[in-house]
Design an enzyme around this catalytic site. Structure first.
Site, PDB file in Angstrom:
ATOM      1  N   CYS A 213       7.562-106.894  10.373  1.00  5.89           N
ATOM      2  CA  CYS A 213       6.246-106.261  10.189  1.00  5.89           C
ATOM      3  C   CYS A 213       6.068-105.709   8.778  1.00  5.89           C
ATOM      4  O   CYS A 213       4.955-105.334   8.395  1.00  5.89           O
ATOM      5  CB  CYS A 213       6.047-105.136  11.200  1.00  5.89           C
ATOM      6  SG  CYS A 213       6.191-105.693  12.904  1.00  5.89           S
TER       7      CYS A 213
ATOM      8  N   HIS B 196       1.407 -99.004   9.187  1.00  4.43           N
ATOM      9  CA  HIS B 196       1.568-100.149  10.100  1.00  4.43           C
ATOM     10  C   HIS B 196       1.031 -99.767  11.478  1.00  4.43           C
ATOM     11  O   HIS B 196       1.305 -98.685  11.993  1.00  4.43           O
ATOM     12  CB  HIS B 196       3.047-100.501  10.174  1.00  4.43           C
ATOM     13  CG  HIS B 196       3.361-101.588  11.149  1.00  4.43           C
ATOM     14  ND1 HIS B 196       2.611-102.737  11.238  1.00  4.43           N
ATOM     15  CD2 HIS B 196       4.336-101.691  12.092  1.00  4.43           C
ATOM     16  CE1 HIS B 196       3.118-103.502  12.190  1.00  4.43           C
ATOM     17  NE2 HIS B 196       4.157-102.896  12.712  1.00  4.43           N
TER      18      HIS B 196
ATOM     19  N   ASN C 208      -0.175-104.642  17.808  1.00  6.67           N
ATOM     20  CA  ASN C 208       0.686-104.846  16.640  1.00  6.67           C
ATOM     21  C   ASN C 208       0.609-106.316  16.218  1.00  6.67           C
ATOM     22  O   ASN C 208       1.055-107.192  16.958  1.00  6.67           O
ATOM     23  CB  ASN C 208       2.115-104.452  17.034  1.00  6.67           C
ATOM     24  CG  ASN C 208       3.107-104.595  15.898  1.00  6.67           C
ATOM     25  OD1 ASN C 208       2.807-105.179  14.865  1.00  6.67           O
ATOM     26  ND2 ASN C 208       4.299-104.071  16.098  1.00  6.67           N
TER      27      ASN C 208
HETATM   28  O1  UT7 Z   1       6.460-103.007  14.300  1.00  2.76           O
HETATM   29  C1  UT7 Z   1       7.646-102.450  14.729  1.00  2.76           C
HETATM   30  C2  UT7 Z   1       7.784-102.909  16.108  1.00  2.76           C
HETATM   31  N1  UT7 Z   1       7.666-102.062  17.205  1.00  2.76           N
HETATM   32  C3  UT7 Z   1       7.535-100.724  17.301  1.00  2.76           C
HETATM   33  O2  UT7 Z   1       7.394 -99.972  16.391  1.00  2.76           O
HETATM   34  C4  UT7 Z   1       7.581-100.212  18.698  1.00  2.76           C
HETATM   35  C5  UT7 Z   1       8.352 -98.939  18.808  1.00  2.76           C
HETATM   36  N2  UT7 Z   1       8.448 -98.469  20.195  1.00  2.76           N
HETATM   37  C6  UT7 Z   1       7.384 -98.082  20.936  1.00  2.76           C
HETATM   38  O3  UT7 Z   1       6.268 -98.149  20.502  1.00  2.76           O
HETATM   39  C7  UT7 Z   1       7.654 -97.498  22.306  1.00  2.76           C
HETATM   40  O4  UT7 Z   1       9.023 -97.270  22.443  1.00  2.76           O
HETATM   41  C8  UT7 Z   1       7.155 -98.399  23.456  1.00  2.76           C
HETATM   42  C9  UT7 Z   1       5.637 -98.378  23.512  1.00  2.76           C
HETATM   43  C10 UT7 Z   1       7.653 -99.805  23.295  1.00  2.76           C
HETATM   44  C11 UT7 Z   1       7.667 -97.862  24.800  1.00  2.76           C
HETATM   45  O5  UT7 Z   1       7.266 -96.511  24.981  1.00  2.76           O
HETATM   46  P1  UT7 Z   1       8.330 -95.435  25.475  1.00  2.76           P
HETATM   47  O6  UT7 Z   1       7.589 -94.180  25.651  1.00  2.76           O
HETATM   48  O7  UT7 Z   1       9.470 -95.454  24.506  1.00  2.76           O
HETATM   49  O8  UT7 Z   1       8.745 -95.996  26.889  1.00  2.76           O
HETATM   50  P2  UT7 Z   1      10.189 -96.473  27.402  1.00  2.76           P
HETATM   51  O9  UT7 Z   1      10.573 -97.764  26.791  1.00  2.76           O
HETATM   52  O10 UT7 Z   1      11.148 -95.318  27.248  1.00  2.76           O
HETATM   53  O11 UT7 Z   1       9.877 -96.679  28.932  1.00  2.76           O
HETATM   54  C12 UT7 Z   1       9.474 -95.610  29.767  1.00  2.76           C
HETATM   55  C13 UT7 Z   1       9.174 -96.167  31.152  1.00  2.76           C
HETATM   56  C14 UT7 Z   1      10.274 -97.048  31.704  1.00  2.76           C
HETATM   57  O12 UT7 Z   1      10.353 -96.801  33.092  1.00  2.76           O
HETATM   58  P3  UT7 Z   1      11.542 -95.885  33.671  1.00  2.76           P
HETATM   59  O13 UT7 Z   1      12.810 -96.575  33.258  1.00  2.76           O
HETATM   60  O14 UT7 Z   1      11.359 -94.546  33.025  1.00  2.76           O
HETATM   61  O15 UT7 Z   1      11.271 -95.895  35.145  1.00  2.76           O
HETATM   62  C15 UT7 Z   1       9.736 -98.445  31.491  1.00  2.76           C
HETATM   63  O16 UT7 Z   1      10.231 -99.378  32.447  1.00  2.76           O
HETATM   64  O17 UT7 Z   1       7.992 -96.972  31.106  1.00  2.76           O
HETATM   65  C16 UT7 Z   1       8.255 -98.238  31.710  1.00  2.76           C
HETATM   66  N3  UT7 Z   1       7.440 -99.247  31.042  1.00  2.76           N
HETATM   67  C17 UT7 Z   1       6.195 -99.547  31.471  1.00  2.76           C
HETATM   68  N4  UT7 Z   1       5.438 -99.097  32.484  1.00  2.76           N
HETATM   69  C18 UT7 Z   1       4.209 -99.592  32.629  1.00  2.76           C
HETATM   70  C19 UT7 Z   1       7.740 -99.979  29.950  1.00  2.76           C
HETATM   71  N5  UT7 Z   1       6.689-100.772  29.647  1.00  2.76           N
HETATM   72  C20 UT7 Z   1       5.728-100.522  30.559  1.00  2.76           C
HETATM   73  C21 UT7 Z   1       4.419-101.022  30.758  1.00  2.76           C
HETATM   74  N6  UT7 Z   1       3.713-100.532  31.791  1.00  2.76           N
HETATM   75  N7  UT7 Z   1       3.870-101.932  29.961  1.00  2.76           N
END
Ligand code: UT7
Length: 327
Positions: free
Chosen positions: A113, A254, A284
């Protein structure tokens, strides 16, 4: 002192919109989860047959038109992308052919990115060295082609699109790219990767069956790197120009996640009215993110002649980068 001045800008996103509601029919997710965790409401998805070079060429055509340059004056084309049309030839060579830019050298830059800012930095160095006067810099990605729509932790985040700027050598004092700053940390490469299709894991039935041609991301880990590195590299850019946050007219970060944008802005003491955000519309778009945002900020009057603009990005590699531009 020679500066690289932005004399043209353009962007292109596919017409088709994929909303959060539509994603709920594909994976187990909700508009509430996507909006509250990322700020994204919809993203653009390329129709079959559209390629990264099509997106790049469409954006570049607009940028060249605005620049008023004769297309034959473009001497170098750089495309930041992780979704080239094919492994080789480079997408930049395909763009060169599509736009008939006969006098340009062309190559791609792979920096996730951060691809657009890395490309901007390379272009600026060529211009400052006197090697080239007019350079076309493009950031374009078609992430929907490498996104696993069965993986809810990634498929809600990504979209397609790209943007371009034309840079011209300018001797007018202090107008153009004031500085660029690039970093990388290969030790964090497993945070965000697409493993198959290269020399490590050539395409095979096994690699396809295992879903290895899709993006794999450790989201929570990347989130922590993002807020710290994006703050650090923005501070580095301001310090190297003796700027304080109040000297920046617009911060264009970004567009990956509005929570990352807000956390970074807070650490940098930028009020949100000085921060450009359009992640809700496109998700993104990787290398496309910054130039699409710059084009929208310019077209809507938030960037004007002499505006001081800070940009920064983080992506696969890991790589992260920033730049300050006096428009
Ligand atoms: O350009 C650079 C590339 N990317 C980034 O900069 C992305 C950086 N990361 C992020 O933006 C965030 O970490 C995410 C948006 C990807 C995820 O958010 P988070 O608050 O860190 O969530 P998490 O991965 O810790 O997941 C929390 C919960 C999990 O459930 P449990 O294990 O707590 O029961 C996931 O399974 O949310 C669940 N989950 C979802 N639920 C509904 C993950 N994706 C989804 C979804 N819908 N799409």
């Amino acid at each position: 002192m020679i500066y690289s001045k932005v004399v043209g800008i353009g962007s292109f996103v596919p017409e088709k919109i994929l909303t959060n509601e539509e994603l709920c029919n594909i994976v187990d997710t909700s508009d509430e989860w996507i909006t509250s965790r990322t700020g994204i409401k919809e993203r653009r998805i390329a129709e079959d047959g559209l390629t990264t070079s099509d997106i790049a060429a469409a954006a570049a055509k607009k940028a060249i038109k605005i620049s008023g340059l004769n297309p034959q004056d473009i001497e170098l084309i750089l495309v930041g992308t992780v979704t080239p049309d094919m492994i080789f030839p480079s997408t930049s060579c395909i763009v060169q052919n599509k736009l008939g830019l006969k006098n340009a050298a062309a190559f791609d830059i792979s920096a996730g990115c951060s691809g657009f800012i890395y490309s901007l930095s390379v272009a600026d160095s060529f211009i400052k060295s006197g090697k080239y006067k007019n350079v076309l810099v493009i950031g374009a990605d078609l992430l929907s082609r490498i996104t696993d729509y069965a993986d809810r932790s990634t498929c809600v985040l990504f979209g397609d699109g790209g943007g371009a700027v034309v840079l011209t050598a300018n001797a007018e004092n202090n107008r153009g790219i004031l500085s660029t700053h690039m970093h990388s940390e290969g030790g964090h490469n497993e945070t965000l990767m697409l493993k198959a299709g290269g020399s490590l894991m050539p395409a095979s039935i096994i690699s396809v069956n295992n879903g290895e041609h899709y993006i794999k991301m450790k989201g929570a880990e990347l989130f922590k790197y993002a807020v710290n590195y994006l703050r650090d590299v923005a501070e580095e850019a301001m310090e190297s120009n003796n700027f304080k946050p109040e000297d920046i007219d617009l911060f264009v970060p970004h567009q990956a996640n509005v929570r990352i944008i807000e956390a970074t802005a807070k650490k940098l003491r930028f009020p949100m009215k000085k921060v450009f955000v359009n992640v809700e519309k496109y998700g993104n778009t990787s290398s496309g993110s910054i130039p699409i945002a710059l084009d929208e900020a310019y077209s809507s009057g938030r960037i004007k002649e002499s505006s001081v603009v800070l940009i920064d990005a983080i992506g696969a590699g890991l790589t992260w980068a920033s730049s300050i531009i006096r428009w």
